[in-house]
Each structure stands twice: as C-alpha cells, then as structure tokens.
Write an enzyme that holds these catalytic residues in place. Structure first.
Site, PDB file in Angstrom:
ATOM      1  N   ARG A 289      11.575  25.043 -41.457  1.00  0.00           N
ATOM      2  CA  ARG A 289      12.421  26.150 -41.918  1.00  0.00           C
ATOM      3  C   ARG A 289      12.268  27.411 -41.086  1.00  0.00           C
ATOM      4  NH1 ARG A 289      11.650  23.864 -47.935  1.00  0.00           N
ATOM      5  NH2 ARG A 289      13.542  22.581 -47.870  1.00  0.00           N
ATOM      6  N   GLU A 409      19.184  20.752 -44.755  1.00  0.00           N
ATOM      7  CA  GLU A 409      17.729  20.984 -44.846  1.00  0.00           C
ATOM      8  C   GLU A 409      17.360  21.768 -46.112  1.00  0.00           C
ATOM      9  OE1 GLU A 409      15.509  21.901 -41.356  1.00  0.00           O
ATOM     10  OE2 GLU A 409      17.008  21.020 -40.006  1.00  0.00           O
ATOM     11  N   THR A 411      19.710  23.134 -49.729  1.00  0.00           N
ATOM     12  CA  THR A 411      20.732  24.140 -50.018  1.00  0.00           C
ATOM     13  C   THR A 411      20.092  25.468 -50.434  1.00  0.00           C
ATOM     14  OG1 THR A 411      20.884  23.576 -52.364  1.00  0.00           O
ATOM     15  CG2 THR A 411      22.289  22.327 -50.842  1.00  0.00           C
TER      16      THR A 411
END
Length: 427
Positions: A289, A409, A411
């Site tokens: 992320r 990846e 929501t």
C-alpha cells in the site's frame, strides 16, 4: 541475468562503498529523511529531516530521465494500442526496475521501502498502464515470495523475476470473493506430491504478461483459516488464461481470468504454511500500500504540474486563468493535498523499513492516497476545461486511470473497515 549491470544497481553499490555503516532497518543510507544518533549496538534514525540526500536524488533523477525520455514519448501509443512496447520493457530491465523489491543476493536492488517509494513517485508520473505493470510485479507480484518463501523458492524464482525475465502476479479475487476475500471457491486438494487446484480467479493484474502467480486456494474448511498460498507457473498442467477484460483505463496493463482445471502444483510450491494463505494475502496487500500511494503521488504531482502550466498559459477575460480565484483555489487545494500525501507516504514507508506494525497506517494511506488522486484528477480536468475532456491530452487519461485506485488492492470502504477495527483494538 541479474541487475548487476543496471544503472540503478551501480549507483546503489557506489553508495554502499562510501557509507558502509547503516541502520539495519534499511539496507541503504540513501536517504537523509532522518538524522542519526548512536544507540547501543546500532545506528538508527531519531531526528527528522525531510530532505533526500544527494545520492537518492541522483537515483530519482536517473529514473525521472528514463521516464521522460523513453516512456513518456510513447504514452499515447500505449493508450491507443493497449500494449507497452517491447523496447520499453527491455529498457526497464536494463534499468533494474523489475528488481526493486528483491534482495541483492537474488539479483535485485536490495533497497528499502522509502527508497522504493522515492523511485515509484517518479514512475507514477507517466502512463499508469506502465506504472501498474512495474508496480504490480514489484509489489504484490513478488513480495509474497520475498517475505514468505523458503530458500529453495527464492533461489528458484527471484533471480528471474528481478531481471524481468519472469513477471509476477497476485491471484486472490474471484467472482464471489472480492471485498469478502475469505469467501474463496478455488480449491486445492493434496494428492501425493502435488496439490490439484480447481476454480476461477478474475480481474488479475499482469495476467497476460506474468509467468509466476501467487495464488490463494482453499485447502481445508471454508473461511480464512482454510486458505493456503501457492506459487503457480503459467506452464503448469491444468492452468490457462480466461477472459481478458476491457477496462475503463490502465491500458497496456492487462487483467484477465485465471482458470484452474485439475491444475497440478508441486507440494514444494506451497508458499508459507498450509492454512496461512489468508494471513499471507493480507500481509502482501498491506506491504504494497505504501508503494501504491507513492505511485498515486507521482500521478498527482504530474497533474498539478500540467494544471499550473496550463493555467499560466490560458488567457480568459484578458489575463491568465491562474489569476482567477476559482482556478487558483483549486490549484492551492491540489498542492495542499499532494504535500500531505507525500509526508504520509514516506512516514508509512519508514515504518515498514523500521519493522513497525503498519496495518492501520497502511490502510489509512491507501484510502487517502486513492481519494486524493481522484480529487486531484477531477480538479485537473476542471482547470483544463474542454481540453481536459479530450483524449488527445493526458489529463483525460489520468482521470480514467485514477478511478481504479479506489477499488483495487482493497476498496476505500474496506480500508475504512480495517482502520475502524484497529481503532477498536487500540482503545
């Protein structure tokens, strides 16, 4: 083939030669984000300095020059043909870009998350299809093997992946398992020295280009505790590609179904422990992320740069539109959000490098980075007016490409769930 001849690799090695004493949490001293002071047994960052040092700036410039001189000139070609030119792929291999996440001993660059994000930020300023090919490979496509693979698996797969000879992909999503990722229907049954996989994955990024897939399948009872991770090669018997998706954006980045019909996977290709696949998937997604946010950051910066330049050139009512408060305020709002995203991105990246728990912060960053990218893209279209809606100009492309970042990846809604769950545990 490995990355020893790449431009980035040579710059990294020169840095290591000059600065052999480094913080163990980051393999390189390529940043002056943090000053250091001595602690018993180590040297670790304590005082904040938000400047990159000259060596990382050189790395960033090297990647920036490559993006501007090689990738950006073919951005419209990528958009029209839905394909990244082979020349760009080969040049990316020479740059060492496919090895960003892979340790040096397996042919990669061996850089930390902060350094990787700094380079991702540059990559994010070009066509997002190319950005996604690199990002999905160096992120969720390889991190599972790097972090959870045994030595045999690392030796077998990582050198070729670092060199870009084999592209990686991550296969979790199914028709009935999107946000509810534990609701998998793909099964893996052990038969002798093999597991036999049956099921369907869809929306898999890099599906057409990848040779190595990290696949999640149910090996025991249904639910999170019954999921196991597997390394699946595209040539394994019983594996084939299904429908190729036609998407709103990210052209040049190909997503497709993966079909498993009695697909035979050797026992030695189990990634991590049996039954730990769901946990592995969450770790892989969380790790990626910060990288995704930094690529969004690069795209946001590109949109701001284009918007300011256009607002200074476009004359209406006898003066540049940047002097009109409605436009100047949009530019100011874009700039504020971009700077906030930049600080947040590198803080989370530093936390990853320091071995800190980042479940909550990574979810926050993914949420914020995706939402900021969409807001910045929307304002960029508004500032450019009709030109921003025309496909001949890149703003329209960024606007379409931005939309997926709130979905893939994890929501934005799922990120809020993760954040709230962590807050409940903390308080």
């Amino acid at each position: 083939m490995n990355n020893e001849g790449s431009v980035i690799y040579r710059l990294v090695q020169e840095k290591r030669r000059i600065f052999p004493t480094i913080c163990p949490s980051t393999q390189l001293v390529t940043l002056a984000l943090l000053k250091t002071r001595d602690f018993p047994g180590t040297r670790c960052p304590t005082k904040v300095n938000f400047d990159f040092d000259e060596d990382l700036l050189a790395l960033k410039k090297n990647v920036r020059d490559f993006i501007q001189t090689e990738v950006e000139p073919v951005a419209m070609q990528i958009e029209e043909e839905d394909e990244i030119p082979r020349k760009i792929i080969e040049l990316s291999k020479e740059m060492g870009l496919f090895g960003l996440s892979i340790p040096e001993e397996y042919g990669g660059l061996g850089i930390g998350m902060v350094e990787k994000c700094a380079l991702y930020e540059e990559i994010g300023q070009t066509h997002n299809g190319y950005t996604t090919l690199i990002g999905a490979h160096t992120g969720i496509g390889t991190v599972g093997i790097v972090e959870m693979g045994n030595e045999q698996q690392k030796q077998k797969y990582l050198p070729a992946m670092a060199a870009g000879e084999k592209i990686g992909a991550f296969a979790l999503t199914e028709p009935d398992a999107g946000s509810n990722a534990a609701n998998l229907k793909t099964t893996a049954v052990k038969r002798g020295d093999k597991y036999v996989l049956n099921g369907l994955k869809h929306y898999i990024t890099n599906a057409l280009d990848a040779s190595v897939f990290t696949v999640m399948a149910v090996t025991a009872e249904k639910g999170a505790k019954g999921i196991t991770s597997f390394i699946v090669e595209k040539d394994f018997p019983g594996f084939k590609l299904g429908k190729v998706e036609k998407k709103m954006g990210l052209r040049g980045s190909h997503s497709a179904e993966l079909v498993f019909e009695d697909c035979e996977v050797p026992v030695e290709n189990v990634l991590g422990a049996e039954g730990q696949g769901y946990v592995n998937a969450l770790k892989i997604l969380a790790n990626g992320r910060a990288g995704l946010a930094s690529r969004n950051l690069g795209s946001c910066q590109k949109l701001l740069d284009m918007s300011v330049a256009y607002a200074k050139e476009r004359i209406q009512f006898g003066e540049p539109i940047i002097r009109h408060q409605a436009v100047s305020h949009m530019l100011a709002e874009m700039a504020v959000e971009i700077e906030a995203l930049r600080s947040f991105t590198y803080r989370v990246a530093w936390m990853v490098d320091s071995g800190k728990k980042v479940i909550k912060e990574a979810a926050m960053l993914k949420l914020y980075g995706s939402e900021v990218y969409n807001r910045v893209a929307d304002k960029a279209v508004q500032i450019h007016g009709g030109l921003g809606y025309i496909s001949d100009y890149p703003v329209e492309r960024f606007f379409r490409d931005a939309r997926i970042t709130r979905i893939y990846e994890g929501t934005s809604e799922i990120q809020k769930n993760i954040i709230a769950a962590q807050l409940e545990k903390e308080y």
